[in-house]
Design a protein around this motif. Structure first.
Motif, PDB file in Angstrom:
ATOM      1  N   ALA A 131      34.173  49.955  40.399  1.00 13.42           N
ATOM      2  CA  ALA A 131      33.412  51.123  40.851  1.00 13.42           C
ATOM      3  C   ALA A 131      32.369  51.488  39.806  1.00 13.42           C
ATOM      4  O   ALA A 131      31.234  51.864  40.127  1.00 13.42           O
ATOM      5  CB  ALA A 131      34.344  52.297  41.096  1.00 13.42           C
ATOM      6  N   LEU A 132      32.758  51.365  38.554  1.00 17.05           N
ATOM      7  CA  LEU A 132      31.827  51.651  37.467  1.00 17.05           C
ATOM      8  C   LEU A 132      30.589  50.759  37.569  1.00 17.05           C
ATOM      9  O   LEU A 132      29.461  51.230  37.556  1.00 17.05           O
ATOM     10  CB  LEU A 132      32.554  51.429  36.138  1.00 17.05           C
ATOM     11  N   PHE A 133      30.848  49.471  37.720  1.00 16.40           N
ATOM     12  CA  PHE A 133      29.715  48.541  37.774  1.00 16.40           C
ATOM     13  C   PHE A 133      28.868  48.772  39.020  1.00 16.40           C
ATOM     14  O   PHE A 133      27.636  48.750  38.969  1.00 16.40           O
ATOM     15  CB  PHE A 133      30.237  47.097  37.750  1.00 16.40           C
ATOM     16  N   LEU A 134      29.559  49.073  40.116  1.00 18.92           N
ATOM     17  CA  LEU A 134      28.842  49.328  41.368  1.00 18.92           C
ATOM     18  C   LEU A 134      27.903  50.527  41.209  1.00 18.92           C
ATOM     19  O   LEU A 134      26.716  50.465  41.540  1.00 18.92           O
ATOM     20  CB  LEU A 134      29.860  49.586  42.480  1.00 18.92           C
ATOM     21  N   GLY A 135      28.449  51.613  40.672  1.00 18.29           N
ATOM     22  CA  GLY A 135      27.641  52.820  40.484  1.00 18.29           C
ATOM     23  C   GLY A 135      26.473  52.571  39.550  1.00 18.29           C
ATOM     24  O   GLY A 135      25.338  52.984  39.801  1.00 18.29           O
ATOM     25  N   LEU A 136      26.763  51.833  38.487  1.00 24.90           N
ATOM     26  CA  LEU A 136      25.721  51.555  37.500  1.00 24.90           C
ATOM     27  C   LEU A 136      24.565  50.795  38.124  1.00 24.90           C
ATOM     28  O   LEU A 136      23.400  51.154  37.959  1.00 24.90           O
ATOM     29  CB  LEU A 136      26.335  50.737  36.359  1.00 24.90           C
ATOM     30  N   GLU A 137      24.892  49.744  38.877  1.00 24.36           N
ATOM     31  CA  GLU A 137      23.834  48.954  39.508  1.00 24.36           C
ATOM     32  C   GLU A 137      23.084  49.771  40.556  1.00 24.36           C
ATOM     33  O   GLU A 137      21.874  49.676  40.695  1.00 24.36           O
ATOM     34  CB  GLU A 137      24.434  47.700  40.142  1.00 24.36           C
ATOM     35  N   TRP A 138      23.841  50.578  41.258  1.00 24.26           N
ATOM     36  CA  TRP A 138      23.305  51.390  42.345  1.00 24.26           C
ATOM     37  C   TRP A 138      22.181  52.277  41.825  1.00 24.26           C
ATOM     38  O   TRP A 138      21.048  52.239  42.310  1.00 24.26           O
ATOM     39  CB  TRP A 138      24.482  52.182  42.900  1.00 24.26           C
ATOM     40  N   PHE A 139      22.483  53.065  40.792  1.00 25.41           N
ATOM     41  CA  PHE A 139      21.403  53.950  40.340  1.00 25.41           C
ATOM     42  C   PHE A 139      20.357  53.197  39.537  1.00 25.41           C
ATOM     43  O   PHE A 139      19.179  53.543  39.550  1.00 25.41           O
ATOM     44  CB  PHE A 139      21.947  55.185  39.613  1.00 25.41           C
ATOM     45  N   SER A 140      20.779  52.111  38.856  1.00 28.16           N
ATOM     46  CA  SER A 140      19.800  51.365  38.067  1.00 28.16           C
ATOM     47  C   SER A 140      18.734  50.743  38.948  1.00 28.16           C
ATOM     48  O   SER A 140      17.547  50.804  38.646  1.00 28.16           O
ATOM     49  CB  SER A 140      20.486  50.272  37.259  1.00 28.16           C
ATOM     50  N   ILE A 141      19.168  50.157  40.062  1.00 28.83           N
ATOM     51  CA  ILE A 141      18.190  49.483  40.931  1.00 28.83           C
ATOM     52  C   ILE A 141      17.194  50.495  41.473  1.00 28.83           C
ATOM     53  O   ILE A 141      15.975  50.258  41.500  1.00 28.83           O
ATOM     54  CB  ILE A 141      18.915  48.718  42.054  1.00 28.83           C
ATOM     55  N   GLY A 201      17.511  45.915  31.639  1.00 30.64           N
ATOM     56  CA  GLY A 201      18.614  46.609  32.269  1.00 30.64           C
ATOM     57  C   GLY A 201      19.627  45.639  32.865  1.00 30.64           C
ATOM     58  O   GLY A 201      20.836  45.829  32.722  1.00 30.64           O
ATOM     59  N   SER A 202      19.136  44.586  33.504  1.00 29.11           N
ATOM     60  CA  SER A 202      20.063  43.609  34.071  1.00 29.11           C
ATOM     61  C   SER A 202      20.853  42.923  32.975  1.00 29.11           C
ATOM     62  O   SER A 202      22.039  42.640  33.130  1.00 29.11           O
ATOM     63  CB  SER A 202      19.300  42.550  34.862  1.00 29.11           C
ATOM     64  N   PHE A 203      20.182  42.696  31.867  1.00 27.98           N
ATOM     65  CA  PHE A 203      20.864  42.108  30.708  1.00 27.98           C
ATOM     66  C   PHE A 203      22.026  43.001  30.281  1.00 27.98           C
ATOM     67  O   PHE A 203      23.148  42.545  30.076  1.00 27.98           O
ATOM     68  CB  PHE A 203      19.827  41.955  29.592  1.00 27.98           C
ATOM     69  N   GLY A 204      21.736  44.308  30.202  1.00 30.87           N
ATOM     70  CA  GLY A 204      22.776  45.264  29.831  1.00 30.87           C
ATOM     71  C   GLY A 204      23.905  45.264  30.841  1.00 30.87           C
ATOM     72  O   GLY A 204      25.087  45.251  30.474  1.00 30.87           O
ATOM     73  N   SER A 205      23.541  45.257  32.125  1.00 34.13           N
ATOM     74  CA  SER A 205      24.574  45.252  33.164  1.00 34.13           C
ATOM     75  C   SER A 205      25.430  43.996  33.062  1.00 34.13           C
ATOM     76  O   SER A 205      26.655  44.046  33.228  1.00 34.13           O
ATOM     77  CB  SER A 205      23.934  45.297  34.546  1.00 34.13           C
ATOM     78  N   ALA A 206      24.760  42.869  32.784  1.00 31.57           N
ATOM     79  CA  ALA A 206      25.504  41.617  32.675  1.00 31.57           C
ATOM     80  C   ALA A 206      26.508  41.698  31.537  1.00 31.57           C
ATOM     81  O   ALA A 206      27.656  41.255  31.668  1.00 31.57           O
ATOM     82  CB  ALA A 206      24.534  40.461  32.461  1.00 31.57           C
ATOM     83  N   ILE A 207      26.096  42.277  30.444  1.00 36.34           N
ATOM     84  CA  ILE A 207      27.018  42.402  29.309  1.00 36.34           C
ATOM     85  C   ILE A 207      28.212  43.263  29.699  1.00 36.34           C
ATOM     86  O   ILE A 207      29.373  42.952  29.398  1.00 36.34           O
ATOM     87  CB  ILE A 207      26.274  42.992  28.101  1.00 36.34           C
ATOM     88  N   SER A 240      33.857  43.735  31.294  1.00 37.68           N
ATOM     89  CA  SER A 240      34.865  44.098  32.288  1.00 37.68           C
ATOM     90  C   SER A 240      35.761  42.903  32.593  1.00 37.68           C
ATOM     91  O   SER A 240      36.980  43.049  32.724  1.00 37.68           O
ATOM     92  CB  SER A 240      34.195  44.572  33.572  1.00 37.68           C
ATOM     93  N   ALA A 241      35.140  41.740  32.704  1.00 39.83           N
ATOM     94  CA  ALA A 241      35.922  40.535  32.991  1.00 39.83           C
ATOM     95  C   ALA A 241      36.925  40.254  31.880  1.00 39.83           C
ATOM     96  O   ALA A 241      38.087  39.934  32.131  1.00 39.83           O
ATOM     97  CB  ALA A 241      34.978  39.343  33.173  1.00 39.83           C
ATOM     98  N   PHE A 242      36.491  40.413  30.640  1.00 40.76           N
ATOM     99  CA  PHE A 242      37.406  40.215  29.502  1.00 40.76           C
ATOM    100  C   PHE A 242      38.578  41.177  29.585  1.00 40.76           C
ATOM    101  O   PHE A 242      39.735  40.793  29.420  1.00 40.76           O
ATOM    102  CB  PHE A 242      36.668  40.452  28.183  1.00 40.76           C
TER     103      PHE A 242
END
Lengths: 504, 473
Positions: free
Chosen positions: A147-157, A183-189, A194-196
């Motif tokens: 949900a965190l990542f979803l929200g982040l991408e949502w407002f970032s885009i 920004g995408s770089f940051g999101s990717a990190i 999160s995966a780790f």
């Protein structure tokens, strides 16, 4: 096949739903309206939608004594989220006022008349603004890493597009592209982190991560935590992850900059506090020191870099980097005082950010070119209201009365001091001393420079801009009001952070 | 009552700023009216004041935020009452002089002067650490703008230096305020426990040492005093610098009994050095304002000497000298302004012979100068005697340095008087340059009359101050 939908507490999602619904409504209906009516229509409904969302969040705030999970394991219904939603909606509301007449006097990099149509993309602008606020409102409620990542991408885009929405201006497009890439770089990190963490603990939900972290693989957990922190630091533009900030703040349309500076900080910092305290209480030693380090770097770097800026938007961008440092201090302190301090600081900081960029926008519309310290000359005397208000904001950023940031800084320092980190307070003090120079530079430019070679369009007063003036006035009210009415505000913030448990 | 004393000038400032005033005279006139009303209000406060009790009086206490127990708590002790009076009085003189001299953008200017007066009175009456800090910082804003906009040609450098010096000091004080407040779990000044942390002590001392200024923290002083408009310089050296001395008396002495003793020698030595150093620089200064500026440095060091003697005589002398120097330096700066208006210069080598045909200027400058150099029977003499008497207890060496400084004060004051009034007529002095005008005589004369009255009856202040401190001993 047996398929059961989870119970959904629709009321808890009301703010987000209202925002997204209004966004869709504005976008779908707006295109059918005649061009001349679009601005009034979309701005009115955007403001209404934001107001309704804020009221909904306020009602929820009043109702929710205790925090609860809704939409199992992914969304919180608690006062922290609702307070952050109110702040974000407030920033959005102010941004509507700033953006209302932005297209009437398009700004061009070299001062030439831009051929832009003042009705162009106005509906999209407001729909995207609503979407961005909706994304942030969702983001601050997040309770699991997805949900965190979803929200982040949502407002970032939404913000990537908004940054580039002044298509006639090369710098806006450039800023949009830069923001998108960095920004995408940051999101990717963040996603990598999160995966780790998921790999180490087998959990996505914050409290489940905390429970599982006891017998998790340390290396992966720690690496994941560090990467998540870095990803969030990108969003809050803390140094050394701030490289995008000056360019994007400078290139984006000023109303969007005003919104980003205030709202993104609120969302990113509140969520950072929530993730760290709920998901990683066991690693507090690590993240408190990490955040303190980032805070120090931001304070030093942001303030030093701001010293040499001449473009006012860029100067304010570096100031925002340095304030990321101040805002990280209370989170790093990791105590309840810090939680209150963060939210209290954010109230006046958000108002002052929007307000100061709004005043830059006012000057920009007079000059039709980017505002620098040079062409700010005499502005304070020509426009007494904007001048005095800007002076209040600049003194306030330093931490002088009558701005609420006077108390905000005091609170942030007090939180760090209570943790026993006097050294961090000293760094904050040094940062403030450096910052005096450039904040006063803005005031000096407005009042103590002769209005040499008026670059303003000759003859007549500039067009009246009532929405902008109202916005600035509201920002001033919030800024000064948070100093006078500190007590009720702090009580609200205490309620807001009551659901978190702090390590210190 | 105290709230009214703080709010009246600030409300007056808002009126001057916000209402549309047809002429510049009207804005200045309103400001003057407010300043006079403030003085009247102070007289009412004095009449209602119970001097024997030594308690906090005429106060108010409203919760500001309960979270860390900070409140809007104000009130007056007997010694702060006198400093509030000094502020109100010098405030009237400054605004009247500014109105007479005529300043550009009068609404902004007089509003800022009133605001500065209100903030300074706030410092003298705050009984809450955070509120004290708020007012202490609030003084900076009008000063910055007043010097930065209406100041002399080198004002940009002067203001930046001034603000960065003082903010660096006061931010250290912020850390100390936080530390002291959190340690006590309250910011209420009247409920603070004694603290023995030397670092917190030094935080406060740093702020006050810069503001006063105390040697060697005076780097901002010459520029700021030279570039400020006349009446702003008068307020800055006459009143604002006293907030630092007040802070030492109100916060540092009662809250840090142990560090005060531990660091006493260091501070007394610094003050002694500053006293001699400032006096010598005043003697060597090549312009009128330079002499006054460096003599202010010396006098503030003398006051700190009296405060850190930390006995009845020293404190009495320090307070009397604070009032006294406030009036003297305000009068001297206004006189310097009068001279600059007539000659367009302040350089001593271009001045001279102004006494001839200008009896009013000559007599007022001479009268102020004679009081400044502490001739016997003057109020300055009484104050310096008390200070030296007090500091003698801490070592005769300090008293010797202090006495030496009185001699030096005579040297630089007489040099100033003779360089301006006597000797050959300077090249910048036009033969037709006028004597003081009636308005100038009235304004500066009022300050001098107050000084003379104080000379006749210094006990009027010393017998009516520190009753609480003395009874506590």
């Amino acid at each position: 096949m047996d398929f059961r939908t989870p119970d959904i507490d629709w009321a808890a999602l009301a703010p987000v739903l209202v925002l997204m619904g209004t966004s869709a409504f504005v976008l779908l209906v707006g295109v059918f309206l005649p061009r001349g009516a679009r601005r009034g229509f979309s701005a009115t409904f955007t403001a209404l939608g934001l107001l309704c969302a804020a009221i909904a969040a306020g009602i929820l705030f009043a109702q929710d004594e205790t925090a609860s999970l809704t939409l199992r394991e992914s969304i919180w219904r608690d006062r922290l989220a609702e307070m952050a939603q109110i702040l974000v909606c407030g920033a959005g509301l102010l941004a509507v006022g700033v953006s209302y007449w932005e297209r009437r006097a398009p700004v061009d990099d070299d001062g030439t008349e831009a051929p832009a149509d003042e009705h162009e993309r106005i509906v999209e602008l407001y729909a995207l603004l609503l979407a961005a606020v909706g994304g942030m409102a969702f983001f601050v409620q997040a309770d699991n890493l997805m949900a965190l990542f979803l929200g982040l991408e949502w407002f970032s885009i939404a913000l990537y597009i908004l940054t580039a929405i002044s298509v006639h201006r090369l710098s806006s497009l450039e800023a949009g592209l830069k923001y998108l890439i960095v920004g995408s770089f940051g999101s990717a990190i963040l996603l990598f982190g999160s995966a780790f963490v998921y790999g180490a603990t087998g959990a996505l939900e914050f409290r489940a991560i905390a429970e599982a972290s006891g017998d998790a693989e340390r290396l992966f957990l720690v690496a994941g935590l560090a990467l998540i922190l870095v990803g969030l630091a990108f969003k809050m533009s803390a140094a050394p992850f701030h490289m995008w900030t000056p360019d994007v703040y400078q290139g984006a349309p000023t109303s969007i900059t005003a919104f980003m500076a205030a709202a993104t900080k609120v969302a990113a910092l509140v969520l950072t506090m929530r993730v760290l305290t709920t998901a990683f209480p066991g690693e507090e030693e690590l993240w408190t020191w990490g955040l303190a380090g980032i805070a120090c770097v931001s304070l030093v770097w942001g303030n030093l870099a701001a010293l040499v800026q001449t473009d006012v938007k860029r100067l304010l961008a570096y100031s925002s980097v340095s304030h990321a440092g101040f805002l990280l201090m209370p989170i790093a302190a990791g105590n309840e005082l810090g939680g209150r301090a963060l939210l209290f600081y954010l109230v006046s900081y958000a108002a002052m950010s929007v307000g100061s960029f709004a005043i830059v926008a006012a000057r920009e519309r007079e000059l039709r070119r980017p505002v620098t310290l040079e062409n700010l000359g005499g502005f304070g005397w020509e426009r007494p209201f904007y001048g005095v208000t800007m002076a209040v904001f600049m003194f306030g950023f330093i931490g002088l009365p009558p701005a609420g940031l006077f108390l905000g800084k005091f609170y942030a320092f007090a939180a760090a001091y209570e943790r026993g980190w006097t050294w961090l307070v000293i760094v904050g003090v040094l940062g403030t001393v450096i910052s005096i120079y450039y904040y006063l530079g803005v005031i000096a430019a407005m009042y103590m420079r002769p209005a040499e070679a008026r670059v303003a369009p000759a003859g007549g007063s500039p067009p009246r801009d009532l929405p902008l003036a109202t916005t600035v006035f509201l920002a001033l009210i919030v800024t000064v009001g948070s100093l006078v009415a500190a007590d009720p505000l702090i009580d609200l913030m205490r309620d807001a952070v009551a659901s978190l448990t702090f390590p210190h | 009552m105290t709230t009214a004393l703080i709010l009246l000038p600030i409300a007056g400032a808002l009126l001057v700023w916000l209402l549309p005033w047809p002429t510049s005279r009207a804005a200045g006139g309103l400001a003057l009216l407010v300043a006079l009303a403030e003085l009247f209000l102070w007289i009412v406060a004095v009449r209602g004041f119970d001097f024997g009790s030594g308690t906090l009086q005429q106060g108010a206490d409203v919760t500001w935020f309960a979270d860390l127990d900070a409140s809007y708590k104000v009130g007056l002790f007997d010694f702060s009452l006198w400093l509030v009076g000094l502020t109100a009085f010098v405030g009237v003189a400054a605004i009247a002089y500014g109105m007479w001299a005529g300043r550009e953008r009068p609404r902004a200017y007089f509003g800022l002067l009133l605001f500065l007066t209100g903030a300074t009175i706030g410092v003298f009456s705050a009984q809450d650490l955070l509120l004290f800090y708020l007012f202490f910082e609030a003084m900076l804003i009008p000063l910055y703008v007043l010097i930065g906009v209406w100041g002399g040609t080198r004002r940009a450098v002067a203001t930046v230096k001034f603000i960065i010096y003082t903010m660096a000091g006061s931010l250290l004080m912020l850390v100390a305020v936080i530390a002291l407040g959190l340690a006590n779990e309250t910011f209420d000044l009247t409920r603070l426990q004694a603290n023995d942390n030397p670092w917190i002590f030094l935080g406060f001392v740093a702020a006050f040492a810069v503001k006063a200024p105390l040697w060697p923290f005076h780097g901002w002083l010459p520029d700021a005093y030279r570039e400020a408009p006349t009446e702003v310089a008068a307020l800055l050296s006459g009143v604002v610098s006293k907030t630092a001395a007040y802070g030492l008396i109100r916060i540092v002495l009662p809250s840090f009994p142990e560090p005060v003793v531990d660091f006493r020698t260091v501070i007394l030595i610094l003050a002694s050095v500053g006293l001699v150093y400032g006096s010598l620089l005043a003697f060597r200064a090549h312009d009128v304002r330079g002499v006054i500026a460096y003599s202010s440095l010396a006098q503030m060091c003398l006051i700190v000497l009296g405060i850190f003697a930390n006995n009845a005589s020293g404190l009495d002398g320090a307070l009397l000298q604070m009032i006294n120097h406030g009036l003297v330096s305000a009068a001297l700066f206004l006189l310097a302004g009068a001279i600059e208006r007539r000659t367009s210069t302040a350089r001593l080598e271009l001045l001279g012979g102004m006494a001839r045909g200008r009896p009013l200027l000559a007599s007022l400058l001479l009268a102020t100068g004679v009081i400044a150099l502490a001739v016997p029977l003057s109020s300055a003499f009484a104050a310096e005697f008390l200070i030296l008497n007090g500091v003698f207890d801490r070592g005769w060496g300090y008293a010797v340095v202090g006495a030496l400084a009185i001699v030096l004060a005579a040297m630089y004051t007489l040099r100033l008087i003779s360089a301006v009034l006597h000797e050959d007529v300077g090249s910048a002095v036009h033969p037709q340059a006028l004597d003081l005008r009636p308005a100038e005589v009235a304004i500066i004369g009022a300050l001098v009359v107050a000084l003379v009255a104080l000379s006749f009856w210094p006990a009027g202040i010393t017998d009516h101050a520190f009753t609480a401190v003395l009874s506590a001993r």
